[in-house]
Scaffold this motif. Structure first.
Motif, PDB file in Angstrom:
ATOM      1  N   LYS A  60     -25.203  38.775  21.047  1.00 58.43           N
ATOM      2  CA  LYS A  60     -24.772  37.852  19.993  1.00 58.43           C
ATOM      3  C   LYS A  60     -24.249  36.551  20.594  1.00 58.43           C
ATOM      4  CE  LYS A  60     -23.581  41.345  16.551  1.00 58.43           C
ATOM      5  NZ  LYS A  60     -22.471  42.012  15.835  1.00 58.43           N
ATOM      6  N   CYS A  64     -25.712  32.462  20.345  1.00 61.00           N
ATOM      7  CA  CYS A  64     -24.906  31.326  19.878  1.00 61.00           C
ATOM      8  C   CYS A  64     -25.345  30.016  20.512  1.00 61.00           C
ATOM      9  CB  CYS A  64     -23.423  31.558  20.179  1.00 61.00           C
ATOM     10  SG  CYS A  64     -22.661  32.819  19.141  1.00 61.00           S
ATOM     11  N   GLY A 123     -25.642  25.162  18.883  1.00 56.74           N
ATOM     12  CA  GLY A 123     -25.703  26.556  18.483  1.00 56.74           C
ATOM     13  C   GLY A 123     -26.791  26.713  17.436  1.00 56.74           C
ATOM     14  N   ALA A 128     -22.482  25.636  19.949  1.00 56.55           N
ATOM     15  CA  ALA A 128     -22.379  26.929  20.628  1.00 56.55           C
ATOM     16  C   ALA A 128     -20.908  27.314  20.801  1.00 56.55           C
ATOM     17  CB  ALA A 128     -23.090  26.876  21.977  1.00 56.55           C
ATOM     18  N   GLU A 131     -19.474  28.599  17.450  1.00 57.73           N
ATOM     19  CA  GLU A 131     -20.041  29.899  17.096  1.00 57.73           C
ATOM     20  C   GLU A 131     -19.475  31.027  17.955  1.00 57.73           C
ATOM     21  OE1 GLU A 131     -24.328  29.602  16.775  1.00 57.73           O
ATOM     22  OE2 GLU A 131     -24.139  27.833  15.485  1.00 57.73           O
ATOM     23  N   ILE A 132     -19.295  30.761  19.239  1.00 61.44           N
ATOM     24  CA  ILE A 132     -18.711  31.786  20.127  1.00 61.44           C
ATOM     25  C   ILE A 132     -17.250  32.024  19.772  1.00 61.44           C
ATOM     26  CG2 ILE A 132     -18.012  32.283  22.511  1.00 61.44           C
ATOM     27  CD1 ILE A 132     -20.665  30.952  23.378  1.00 61.44           C
TER      28      ILE A 132
END
Length: 177
Positions: A60, A64, A123, A128, A131-132
């Motif tokens: 997952k 991202c 992302g 990114a 999202e992380i």
């Protein structure tokens, strides 16, 4: 004269393919001890690490980042390098130094490692970094610089040699072209 750090640094190469070998908790603990020794601006120690072993979560995290996170999806462990950015202007430099310590420590234990850059990268929906942070429940006052993918080496690159050094990049007293 023996230069142990030079020997370690010349062997360290980015590893983008992993064997599936599990990295022991003891080795991860040793790598993180080295990372915690990294210097930081004004001794603030704003760098923190989220160690992820769950394969589904690692995949997952890799998703991202829109592109360039391929090695991460195959890693045994992901170390997400985050920095508390509150009242701190040099967090990028501090996180980069800590990440470099991780990369060198991994090589010392013959663990494959690859820096996956996150800061200022796209992302799937937002950045990114965002999202992380959402995926890992990281507070908004933190930023993600990178993720270090770790795993058993499935590729073996030759160590660099003295002749590989770009000595032309060293200048003495003044810049000379």
């Amino acid at each position: 004269m023996t230069n142990e750090l030079f020997e370690l640094a010349r062997r360290r190469r980015s590893c983008r393919r992993y064997s599936g070998e599990k990295i022991s908790d003891e080795i991860i603990s040793e790598i993180l001890k080295v990372a915690l020794l990294a210097p930081s601006s004004w001794g603030g120690h704003p760098i923190e690490f989220v160690v992820v072993r769950n394969k589904d979560m690692i995949k997952k995290i890799a998703r991202c980042k829109r592109m360039g996170a391929g090695p991460l999806a195959q890693a045994d462990i992901a170390i997400v390098v985050i920095a508390n950015t509150s009242n701190l202007e040099l967090w990028i430099e501090d996180a980069a130094v800590a990440s470099t310590y991780i990369l060198l420590a991994a090589e010392q234990f013959n663990v494959g490692a690859c820096w996956i850059h996150i800061r200022n990268r796209a992302g799937q929906q937002t950045t990114a970094d965002e999202e992380i942070r959402q995926l890992l429940n990281v507070p908004d006052n933190f930023s993600v610089l990178n993720v270090v993918a770790l795993g058993g080496k499935a590729e073996h690159k030759p160590a660099r040699t003295e002749t590989d050094l770009p000595r032309k990049n060293i200048h003495h007293e003044i810049f000379s072209s």
